[in-house]
Design a protein around this motif. Structure first.
Motif, PDB file in Angstrom:
ATOM      1  N   ASP A 105      14.219  14.971   1.498  1.00 28.45           N
ATOM      2  CA  ASP A 105      13.607  16.254   1.824  1.00 28.45           C
ATOM      3  C   ASP A 105      12.630  16.703   0.741  1.00 28.45           C
ATOM      4  N   GLN A 106      12.965  16.463  -0.529  1.00 29.12           N
ATOM      5  CA  GLN A 106      12.065  16.814  -1.629  1.00 29.12           C
ATOM      6  C   GLN A 106      10.791  15.970  -1.572  1.00 29.12           C
ATOM      7  N   ALA A 107      10.946  14.669  -1.316  1.00 35.03           N
ATOM      8  CA  ALA A 107       9.775  13.785  -1.230  1.00 35.03           C
ATOM      9  C   ALA A 107       8.895  14.180  -0.054  1.00 35.03           C
ATOM     10  N   LEU A 108       9.507  14.478   1.084  1.00 37.87           N
ATOM     11  CA  LEU A 108       8.744  14.872   2.267  1.00 37.87           C
ATOM     12  C   LEU A 108       7.989  16.167   2.016  1.00 37.87           C
ATOM     13  N   ALA A 109       8.640  17.138   1.384  1.00 36.62           N
ATOM     14  CA  ALA A 109       7.974  18.410   1.075  1.00 36.62           C
ATOM     15  C   ALA A 109       6.796  18.179   0.136  1.00 36.62           C
ATOM     16  N   ALA A 110       6.973  17.318  -0.852  1.00 41.91           N
ATOM     17  CA  ALA A 110       5.886  17.028  -1.797  1.00 41.91           C
ATOM     18  C   ALA A 110       4.714  16.340  -1.091  1.00 41.91           C
ATOM     19  N   LEU A 111       5.011  15.419  -0.188  1.00 46.20           N
ATOM     20  CA  LEU A 111       3.951  14.705   0.525  1.00 46.20           C
ATOM     21  C   LEU A 111       3.257  15.597   1.545  1.00 46.20           C
ATOM     22  N   GLU A 112       4.012  16.452   2.227  1.00 43.77           N
ATOM     23  CA  GLU A 112       3.408  17.354   3.212  1.00 43.77           C
ATOM     24  C   GLU A 112       2.504  18.385   2.544  1.00 43.77           C
ATOM     25  N   ASP A 162       0.840  -1.209   0.000  1.00 44.11           N
ATOM     26  CA  ASP A 162       0.000   0.000   0.000  1.00 44.11           C
ATOM     27  C   ASP A 162       0.870   1.254   0.000  1.00 44.11           C
ATOM     28  N   VAL A 163       1.914   1.244   0.819  1.00 42.58           N
ATOM     29  CA  VAL A 163       2.803   2.407   0.904  1.00 42.58           C
ATOM     30  C   VAL A 163       3.539   2.604  -0.415  1.00 42.58           C
ATOM     31  N   GLU A 164       4.005   1.523  -1.007  1.00 40.28           N
ATOM     32  CA  GLU A 164       4.688   1.629  -2.300  1.00 40.28           C
ATOM     33  C   GLU A 164       3.752   2.215  -3.358  1.00 40.28           C
ATOM     34  N   GLU A 203       1.788   9.462  -5.540  1.00 38.16           N
ATOM     35  CA  GLU A 203       2.031  10.820  -5.076  1.00 38.16           C
ATOM     36  C   GLU A 203       3.365  11.395  -5.525  1.00 38.16           C
ATOM     37  N   LEU A 204       4.390  10.536  -5.689  1.00 41.55           N
ATOM     38  CA  LEU A 204       5.723  11.023  -6.028  1.00 41.55           C
ATOM     39  C   LEU A 204       6.191  10.600  -7.415  1.00 41.55           C
ATOM     40  N   GLY A 205       5.472   9.657  -8.019  1.00 42.37           N
ATOM     41  CA  GLY A 205       5.864   9.199  -9.356  1.00 42.37           C
ATOM     42  C   GLY A 205       6.952   8.148  -9.328  1.00 42.37           C
ATOM     43  N   SER A 206       7.414   7.752  -8.155  1.00 41.81           N
ATOM     44  CA  SER A 206       8.418   6.688  -8.051  1.00 41.81           C
ATOM     45  C   SER A 206       8.293   6.051  -6.680  1.00 41.81           C
ATOM     46  N   THR A 207       9.064   5.000  -6.475  1.00 41.68           N
ATOM     47  CA  THR A 207       9.013   4.314  -5.187  1.00 41.68           C
ATOM     48  C   THR A 207      10.423   4.129  -4.650  1.00 41.68           C
ATOM     49  N   TYR A 208      10.508   3.936  -3.369  1.00 38.53           N
ATOM     50  CA  TYR A 208      11.778   3.756  -2.688  1.00 38.53           C
ATOM     51  C   TYR A 208      11.634   2.555  -1.770  1.00 38.53           C
TER      52      TYR A 208
END
Length: 185
Positions: free
Chosen positions: A45-52, A9-11, A17-22
């Motif tokens: 930091d970029q991913a966190l800013a986009a999600l927030e 689910d998280v992936e 939301e981010l267009g990629s997975t980690y």
């Protein structure tokens, strides 16, 4: 994260939301924390800013995203604590740190921390009320999305007009640490 959410689910959320997975892993079973590992601190930091910046709702619950401490940061902190201990200094924390933990934080940042704490509390309250099947229009998915998952709108924090020269009551515990040295907090 809802306890029933899985790594897949998280992936999926990350892809949406981010267009990629980690790489993703659950910290402990039956916990609401998921760890996502990023390639660099900048990517994190970029991913966190986009999600927030988004309101991500998963199965009726608004998800929150926080920056965790990297392995390097934790190791660095442990090393500094070990060095202080080796030098005979009992604690990196002073009495001031133990009794007034925000004393060194600028006032504007203190207000931001307070606002974020209230936001988290209002989100948790909304989630608990939905979980308890409290039916109200203001708890609908749409209404919660309009107020960022909180159970009500949140007014801005009003700064104090005077920042110094007032008295405040403090209560804290005094005792001995494991090595029988005095400790506050």
């Amino acid at each position: 994260l809802p306890k029933f959410a899985g790594i897949k689910d998280v992936e999926r959320i990350m892809r949406q939301e981010l267009g990629s997975t980690y790489p993703v892993k659950k910290v402990k079973k039956a916990t609401s924390v998921i760890v996502v590992r990023f390639t660099t601190g900048t990517v994190r930091d970029q991913a966190l800013a986009a999600l927030e910046a988004k309101t991500v709702i998963f199965k009726g619950q608004t998800l929150r995203f926080n920056r965790g401490h990297s392995t390097t940061e934790r190791a660095s902190k442990r090393k500094a604590e070990d060095e202080l201990r080796a030098e005979g200094k009992s604690h990196a924390r002073s009495v001031e740190d133990a009794t007034t933990p925000l004393h060194a934080v600028p006032y504007a940042q203190q207000l931001e921390l307070k606002a974020n704490g209230i936001k988290a509390t209002l989100r948790t309250l909304a989630q608990r009320m939905r979980r308890e099947k409290i039916h109200a229009d203001w708890l609908s998915k749409e209404a919660l999305a309009a107020v960022d998952g909180r159970c009500c709108a949140q007014e801005p924090i009003v700064p104090a007009p005077v920042l110094t020269g007032y008295r405040n009551k403090c209560e804290f515990t005094l005792g001995l640490d494991a090595e029988k040295r005095p400790q506050a907090g």
